[in-house]
Enzyme design. Structure first.
Site, PDB file in Angstrom:
ATOM      1  N   CYS A 111       0.831  -1.213   0.000  1.00 30.61           N
ATOM      2  CA  CYS A 111       0.000   0.000   0.000  1.00 30.61           C
ATOM      3  C   CYS A 111       0.865   1.263   0.000  1.00 30.61           C
ATOM      4  CB  CYS A 111      -0.986  -0.020   1.157  1.00 30.61           C
ATOM      5  SG  CYS A 111      -2.305   1.214   0.985  1.00 30.61           S
ATOM      6  N   HIS A 202      -3.605  -5.174   0.389  1.00 30.94           N
ATOM      7  CA  HIS A 202      -3.151  -5.434   1.756  1.00 30.94           C
ATOM      8  C   HIS A 202      -3.083  -6.934   2.057  1.00 30.94           C
ATOM      9  CE1 HIS A 202      -3.015  -1.418   3.660  1.00 30.94           C
ATOM     10  NE2 HIS A 202      -3.897  -1.099   2.721  1.00 30.94           N
ATOM     11  N   GLU A 204      -1.432  -8.500   4.262  1.00 33.79           N
ATOM     12  CA  GLU A 204      -1.334  -8.820   5.689  1.00 33.79           C
ATOM     13  C   GLU A 204      -2.705  -9.069   6.308  1.00 33.79           C
ATOM     14  OE1 GLU A 204      -1.976  -4.344   5.708  1.00 33.79           O
ATOM     15  OE2 GLU A 204      -1.064  -5.860   4.420  1.00 33.79           O
TER      16      GLU A 204
END
Length: 221
Positions: A111, A202, A204
């Site tokens: 990001c 994203h 994660e």
């Protein structure tokens, strides 16, 4: 001996990267070192190159105006578009990225991280874009991608949570994926470099779905 990946983690993402770190330590003998947690007295020194094995550039606030103008020669006509910038973070990440690139360290940008990478290399940003920060896209992998240039990773749908994106792409970066609906760049890699990948989404937030990306990063250390 444990390998070390340095990163800067904002407060709201600590639990996500804690889980990633636990998996990395168990499976790859690698620890994530959050420089904010490891530093004291508000100073964030750079580790020496022999002290770390990789760099993870995580999500967060916008890059400050000074850094956009310095690295990308990008005039900021409406400073109000820049949100939640942190100049201490900019200073640490841009300096750390410069050092990591000079020493051939594996790099993964997420990001904000893909934006830092592009800006550092001379690319510019779109400072405010519509349709990439809707609530249902925050955690759900619903944004479809188009691929090009033999991509390193092919996630047919990704999550999307950002209000800025890449505009002029730095010369040394190769586009690997775009949003199918509007062409926003979602994935790049650095040409002629062992491992340097930037993603606008994203990973994660869904370690199972994006496992192959993190697996490749940690194996490259």
């Amino acid at each position: 001996m444990l390998k070390k990946v340095y990163c800067w983690v904002r407060d709201e993402d600590k639990e996500l990267f804690k889980r990633l770190g636990q998996w990395a330590e168990k499976e790859f003998s690698t620890v994530l070192v959050d420089v904010r947690a490891a530093s004291s007295k508000g100073s964030f020194p750079l580790p020496f190159p022999p002290e770390y094995d990789g760099l993870l550039l995580t999500g967060g606030g916008d890059i400050s105006r000074e850094y956009l103008e310095k690295y990308a020669q990008q005039p900021v006509h409406n400073p109000a578009l820049i949100q939640s910038c942190d100049r201490l973070r900019d200073e640490w990440e841009f300096s750390m990225l410069e050092q990591a690139l000079k020493n051939g360290k594996p790099i993964l940008g997420i990001c904000r991280g893909i934006q830092v990478l592009n800006t550092f290399l001379g690319g510019s940003l779109l400072l405010d874009i519509p349709g990439h920060n809707d609530p249902e896209q925050h955690d759900q992998n619903v944004q479809e991608l188009d691929f090009e240039n033999q991509p390193s990773f092919c996630f047919s749908k990704v999550n999307s949570s950002h209000h800025q994106a890449l505009d002029r792409i730095a010369t040394d970066l190769r586009i690997e994926a775009r949003s199918k609906k509007d062409g926003i760049v979602e994935q790049v890699r650095l040409k002629d470099y062992p491992f340097c990948v930037g993603v606008q989404y994203h990973p994660e937030r869904d370690l199972h779905y994006y496992k192959s990306l993190f697996h490749a990063f940690f194996l490259s250390l």
